[in-house]
Design a protein around this motif. Structure first.
Motif, PDB file in Angstrom:
ATOM      1  N   LEU A 179       0.953  -1.160  -0.083  1.00  0.00           N
ATOM      2  CA  LEU A 179       0.066   0.212  -0.070  1.00  0.00           C
ATOM      3  C   LEU A 179       0.793   1.263  -0.146  1.00  0.00           C
ATOM      4  N   HIS A 263      -7.909  -4.275   6.632  1.00  0.00           N
ATOM      5  CA  HIS A 263      -8.715  -4.324   5.451  1.00  0.00           C
ATOM      6  C   HIS A 263      -7.646  -4.306   4.216  1.00  0.00           C
ATOM      7  N   THR A 264      -6.875  -3.318   4.366  1.00  0.00           N
ATOM      8  CA  THR A 264      -5.861  -3.125   3.198  1.00  0.00           C
ATOM      9  C   THR A 264      -5.038  -4.411   2.864  1.00  0.00           C
ATOM     10  N   VAL A 267      -6.466  -6.706   0.978  1.00  0.00           N
ATOM     11  CA  VAL A 267      -6.589  -6.269  -0.654  1.00  0.00           C
ATOM     12  C   VAL A 267      -5.195  -6.522  -1.182  1.00  0.00           C
ATOM     13  N   MET A 268      -4.007  -6.229  -0.556  1.00  0.00           N
ATOM     14  CA  MET A 268      -2.320  -6.457  -1.144  1.00  0.00           C
ATOM     15  C   MET A 268      -2.510  -8.043  -1.100  1.00  0.00           C
ATOM     16  N   ARG A 270      -4.715 -10.043  -1.966  1.00  0.00           N
ATOM     17  CA  ARG A 270      -5.520 -10.765  -2.916  1.00  0.00           C
ATOM     18  C   ARG A 270      -4.507 -10.274  -4.639  1.00  0.00           C
ATOM     19  N   ARG A 271      -4.025  -9.158  -4.336  1.00  0.00           N
ATOM     20  CA  ARG A 271      -3.506  -8.610  -5.388  1.00  0.00           C
ATOM     21  C   ARG A 271      -1.925  -9.569  -5.652  1.00  0.00           C
TER      22      ARG A 271
END
Lengths: 299, 755, 154
Positions: A179, A263-264, A267-268, A270-271
């Motif tokens: 991030l 949360h992030t 996201v990281m 997943r990416r």
């Protein structure tokens, strides 16, 4: 303060046995001292001119990266970029060109910051630190090395001389995603690395996921392989996202709140899985993923 | 068209010093016998001093002086005279200076600081603006009534209050079809020049020379004179190159501390701040703000009435912040045609670092609030926000909300040009959007002086009181002088930023250099031009009024063949009446307010020489994380005729990046007890070159008589007004509503999108 | 503890007695009198202190002077050639890449290092190459243009 310069590993570990602290690039030590966090150690031994710490070698056993190899050298190494890509992704995001020229992988690993970018990639790629002292040598995997923020299981007399990474299987790929509030000069608020292998149909066979800056040390998502196995990259990424957010034990500080980090980091994760899977399928995603994929981090 | 265009590649005369590293800044100076200064800071936001003993430090080897408030005259200063050089009895913010040390080197100075006995009893810190104005709130200054404050309206923790009233706002709201109320909160932020400040002082007899990284050398000098009881002609303030200011180096800072130290130590003394000190100590940071705006409008989108309430975080002391409420009220009202307005603004004492003029004080936050609110208005009636602005914004001949009718202005053109500058925006990807904001800013006419001389070889020197903080404004003066004299800008060198060499100028503040010193310098040049024409007339046996000065020569108009070189005239003049001009010019007058009533008036209800701008931003949002990237910013400015296009565009581009920082990443994070948590560039994040968007700049060059030379208006602060507003409106389009706190960090965008 | 240290800066060999804990920046600016290299922060965040060591950019604020022993250090004072300004310096002047000038020496050192390594950089390569240098004045547009111009002229 006394300062000596070692030209061999033996000289360095001898000095360390007598109480010297090793200094490679020195950025963390000097910055820390200037900001009053910790005074410079009384006795320093420079390890930046030890040739045996500087090479990147490939063999049947995999990759051996000298502890004195800089981030810039990692990004410039073809094998690192093609087979240990997450390490290159991370090295390319560290600081600025200047910090990448000075900072070394060994320094990073031994500083044991939970926010270090190269940590999660080394963990998912099954990296080991080779530690040497006057008493001998041993190899420690990353999870056992990092015991807390700034703490390792190494003895004060042990010098990290290399990082060893096993050969990567066919149809494997890895990625590190971070991030970023800005496109450069960031310290990880959260980050995630993934390493996967895919079957011929592109579904995930095995995989590992590790997380940056959401715990006292780099943490690995337990059972990631089980969660992702047999799924396509999208499903596997979603599973990794959920598991990563669950595994995270982030703090709230001025860089982010714990909810946002939890949360992030998902996201990281997943990416990272998505990019790693794409690379495993033979697709090219330029290093670092963050910059080749646009906003902040890969989308 | 600009007087000097981009294509002409004007090279500023201090450029070679700066690209070669030969230019000297304060920290680069050293004098024989020079000592190092260090300060002891409060370290806590609010406390009563119970013991202060500097004797142990005075006894240490290598220590030449240790001083406190006991060693300097009892003088209070500031726009409200609420502070002294060193803390007395009570400390009111963490960066307040308790004592100063001069020692042989850094280590000795630090050991002396550590040896000072400083004990205190902690007092509860006051950090919340709304708590601070409640009845019975703890007072930051118990003796506030005793402070000298001119006409500033004050009350307890309210350090300055202003209201603006016109028409009947309640009736206007009652008559409206839609009434919308919004609340916005802006965090404090910093000027953050890359050069941390420095001061060197050296006494010779009873005169002191002070080299300071100040934007306002005359104000710094006057501050030294006031606090140390010295006449102005015995204090000389010299600024070597200045490494940026952005308002952060305005005002009077540590010149008196270092001068007093040098006098006590009988040695030259140098103070250079660390980055952390630069964040914590100066009485100049951008004020935090709470803005509440209520607007009434018709179904057709005509604004009928606006009510605004603004609270500003004054911090512990009022360096120059007393005019902020009036300025903030003007920004909360905005450049709109509104018949009924009522705005109230108060600057509130807290135990935070004092607020002071940072590039367009109060404007970026105020504009962000009112322009985000404006998009909420447009959205409420389904009108395109650009159309809504065109309908309601001021224009040539239209009356503003504070009753000002403008002569020719270019705001409507700015709106069109900025939006057009983004190109085709009809098919943006789903994660991209554009936002628009308009802003206004005044000009500040004032006294200023300069000399121009031409020596015997025909080369000239401009001797000016003006201060160059990096903007290039002083570097532009040779263009203006050369124009008057038919010479080349390269024929002139500059002597500047030295209070004993040149006449007064108010400094690199209020974007005023070209406006005021440009006028003064032109007048000085015109005097030299008249002298040259007289001399040429004698040489050419013509009337002086028939002589023209072109290309380094003087000739009779219409007869270029009958000419004499200016260098020859200079040689003649050097033997008798020398070529020497002086100018100060007559500043433009401030209009008086009509039809508007104002409590706590700071002369800001009307703009003189108003500047207008529109910034349009195209952004991309990472919806999963709230990270926003600014891809493109298109700007249009009415800052009158542009003198130096490279310099003016450079101001716009720099203002845009500072605005992006304010919008997204720059904000002071405070601990609960009022200490700054991010006094370093690692966590106070300026935008990097990797973040820099494409910036397109249009100048709407409205010739503005009576202001700066050649119909110009200022330009340095105006570009820092509307960027955050434009980004806010772009974000709101993507997530459905504005993010109501500045900076609009990724986490705040994410949280708002989820709410 | 002071010790003798040999440094080669801009091709000139120096021998100085300094405490071994001193950073390179303070020795350059203090003992060597080379004040063109600036100090803007103390934690590798601003890049004003950028110098080249063996041709590579390094934040001299966070690098011990002793680590530079026997290496070739180049500061902004060493960039000027006998023929005059370097192309990068000239381009910063012509494109208006200089305002207050405090970041300029560091910017020029990073730009010089970038162009030496990558003579024909893309815009993105320039951005990453200079990402460790903060500028508060220019908005970077003219710095980007200056480096592109210097690349074309080199």
């Amino acid at each position: 303060m006394t300062f000596t310069r070692a030209t061999t590993i033996e000289e360095a570990v001898t000095a360390m046995a007598a109480g010297a602290r090793p200094i490679a690039g020195g950025s963390d030590l000097v910055v820390g001292a200037r900001q009053g966090k910790a005074p410079l150690p009384d006795v320093l031994v420079a390890i930046d001119r030890i040739d045996d710490l500087r090479g990147i070698e490939t063999s049947g056993q995999g990759l051996r990266v000298g502890a004195g190899v800089t981030h810039a050298e990692l990004i410039g190494n073809e094998t690192v970029v093609s087979s240990y890509t997450a390490v290159a992704d991370a090295a390319a995001l560290v600081g600025s060109p200047a910090t990448r020229n000075v900072g070394t992988i060994g320094g990073n690993v031994m500083n044991a910051s939970p926010a270090m970018d190269t940590g999660a990639p080394l963990l998912v790629l099954d990296g080991h630190a080779v530690l040497k002292s006057v008493d001998g040598s041993r190899s420690v995997n990353m999870a056992d090395l990092w015991t807390g923020p700034g703490r390792t299981s190494a003895d004060p007399g042990e010098l990290c001389v290399a990082i060893e990474l096993p050969p990567q299987p066919e149809r494997s790929g890895s990625a590190y995603v971070r991030l970023e509030y800005r496109r450069a000069m960031e310290i990880a608020v959260v980050g995630a690395a993934a390493a996967v292998t895919v079957s011929e149909d592109g579904t995930i066979e095995t995989g590992r996921v590790a997380l940056t800056a959401v715990g006292p040390a780099i943490i690995e998502v337990a059972d990631a392989s089980v969660l992702m196995s047999g799924r396509d990259a999208k499903e596997a990424g979603a599973a990794a996202e959920t598991a990563a957010s669950k595994s995270a034990t982030p703090i709230s500080d001025l860089r982010a709140g714990d909810d946002y980090r939890r949360h992030t980091v998902g996201v990281m994760a997943r990416r990272a899985v998505k990019a790693a899977a794409a690379r495993a399928r033979g697709e090219t995603i330029a290093v670092p993923v963050n910059r080749s994929a646009g906003v902040g981090a890969a989308s | 068209m600009p007087l000097v265009t981009e294509a002409e590649r004007f090279i500023r005369s201090d450029g070679p010093d700066k690209v070669t590293g030969s230019g000297r800044y304060v920290a680069d100076l050293s004098l024989t016998g020079m000592l190092t200064a260090k300060f002891l800071y409060a370290g806590v936001p609010h406390a009563r001093i119970t013991k202060l003993d500097v004797e142990p430090a005075r006894q240490m080897s290598g220590v030449f002086a240790v001083i406190t408030q006991d060693d300097v005259p009892e003088r209070r200063f500031g726009s409200v005279a609420d502070r002294t050089l060193f803390a007395q009895d009570v400390v009111r913010f963490e960066g307040e200076v308790i004592a100063a040390v001069a020692a042989i080197d850094d280590d000795s100075a630090q050991r002396a600081i550590d040896a000072i006995v400083f004990e205190y009893e902690e007092l509860p810190p006051l950090t919340d603006l709304e708590e601070a104005i409640k009845d019975g709130a703890l007072l930051v200054h118990e003796n506030w009534e005793s402070y000298a404050a001119g006409s500033v309206v004050r009350d307890g923790n309210v350090a300055s209050f202003t209201s603006i009233e016109r028409g009947d706002v309640d009736e206007g709201l009652a008559d409206s079809d839609h009434v919308i109320t919004s609340r916005y909160v802006a965090d404090a932020s910093h000027a953050a020049p890359i050069e941390p400040r420095g001061v060197v002082a050296q006494w010779e007899g009873d005169r002191v020379t002070i080299w300071s990284s100040t934007q306002v050398p005359f104000q710094a000098r006057d501050g030294v004179c006031e606090t140390l009881d010295l006449p102005s002609n015995r204090v000389r303030v010299v600024v070597p190159h200045l490494g940026g200011g952005f308002g952060g180096k305005c005002g009077f800072h540590y010149e008196a501390h270092v001068a007093a130290l040098a006098r006590a130590a009988r040695r030259p003394v140098r103070l250079v701040f660390s980055r952390e000190e630069e964040f914590l100590a100066p009485d100049r940071r951008r004020e935090g703000m709470i803005v509440e705006i209520t607007t009434g409008m018709t179904n057709d989108g005509d604004i009928k009435a606006r009510k605004a309430k603004v609270l500003l975080d004054n911090g512990a002391y009022s360096a120059d912040s007393s005019f902020f409420p009036h300025m903030a009220a003007m920004h909360a009202i905005g450049p709109y045609v509104i018949e009924n307005v009522s705005a109230e603004a108060s600057s509130i004492y807290t135990n935070h670092q004092p607020s002071g003029s940072v590039r367009a004080p109060t404007a970026p936050q105020g504009c962000w609030a009112v322009e985000s609110h404006t998009d909420e208005l447009a959205a409420a009636i389904g009108m395109d926000p650009v159309e809504f602005r065109k309908r309601n914004c001021v224009d040539t001949g239209r009356m503003s909300a504070t009753g000002q009718v403008f002569d020719e202005i270019g705001l409507q053109q700015c709106l069109s040009d900025a939006v057009d500058g983004l190109g085709d925006i009809s098919n943006l990807p789903e994660d991209e959007s554009i936002g628009v904001g308009v802003g206004w800013w005044g000009s500040f006419p004032g006294a200023s002086g300069a000399y121009v001389k031409i020596d015997s070889d025909g080369r000239g020197v401009i001797i000016t009181g003006a201060q160059e903080c990096g903007t290039g404004s002083v570097m532009t003066l040779p263009i203006l002088v050369a124009k008057e004299l038919g010479m080349d800008p390269d024929d002139f060198e500059l002597v500047y930023q030295d209070t004993s060499a040149a006449p007064y100028d108010s400094g690199a503040t209020g974007s005023q250099t070209i406006l005021n010193n440009g006028r003064a310098t032109v007048e000085a040049a015109q005097q030299v031009a008249a002298q040259l024409k007289d001399l040429a007339a004698k040489e050419l046996e013509a009337a002086p009024e028939d002589i023209v000065l072109v290309d380094g020569r003087a000739h009779v108009a219409g007869s270029p063949e009958a000419a004499v070189d200016i260098s020859r005239l200079a040689r003649i003049a050097s033997r008798g009446e020398m070529l020497l001009g002086r100018g100060s010019g007559t500043p433009a007058e401030y209009p008086s307010a009509v039809g508007v009533s104002c409590v706590g008036d700071q002369d800001l209800s009307w703009w003189v020489g108003p500047q207008f701008s529109c910034h349009a931003a195209r952004i991309r949002l990472d919806r999963d994380t709230g990270v926003v990237r600014v891809l493109e910013v298109s700007t249009a400015h009415d800052s009158g005729v542009i003198i130096n296009e490279v310099g003016a565009a450079g101001q716009v581009e720099g203002g845009v990046l500072m605005g992006i920082g304010q919008a997204l990443t720059e904000g002071t994070v405070y601990s609960e007890d009022g200490g700054q948590l991010n006094p370093a560039f690692l966590d106070y994040k300026l935008q990097t070159i990797a973040d820099a968007p494409r910036i397109k700049t249009s100048f709407v060059e409205v010739h503005t008589p009576g202001m700066g030379p050649h119909g110009s208006k200022p330009i340095a602060e105006a570009p820092n007004v509307a960027t955050a507003a434009a980004i806010s409106n772009a974000i709101a389009k993507l997530i459905g509503r504005p993010v109501r706190q500045l900076p609009m960090t990724a986490e705040r965008v994410w949280a708002e999108a989820r709410s | 503890m002071s010790e003798s240290l040999s440094l080669t800066v801009n091709g000139v060999a120096y021998s100085v007695n300094v405490d071994m804990g001193r950073n390179l920046l303070s020795v350059l600016r203090g003992e060597l009198g080379l004040t063109g290299t600036k100090e803007g922060c103390d934690d590798c965040e601003c890049g004003a202190c950028m110098v080249l060591i063996d041709g590579k950019p390094v934040n001299s604020c966070s690098f011990l002077a002793v680590q530079a022993a026997d290496r070739s250090v180049t500061t902004i004072e060493g960039v000027v050639t006998p023929e005059g300004l370097d192309q990068v310096q000239q381009a910063f002047l012509e494109k208006g890449g200089v305002q207050c000038g405090f970041c300029t020496p560091g910017m020029i050192m990073s730009a010089r290092a970038l162009l030496d390594q990558c003579p024909d950089p893309s815009e993105e390569e320039i951005k990453i190459g200079l990402s460790g240098n903060l500028c508060r004045c220019t908005g970077y547009s003219r710095i980007l243009a200056a480096v592109a111009l210097a690349a074309a002229a080199d």
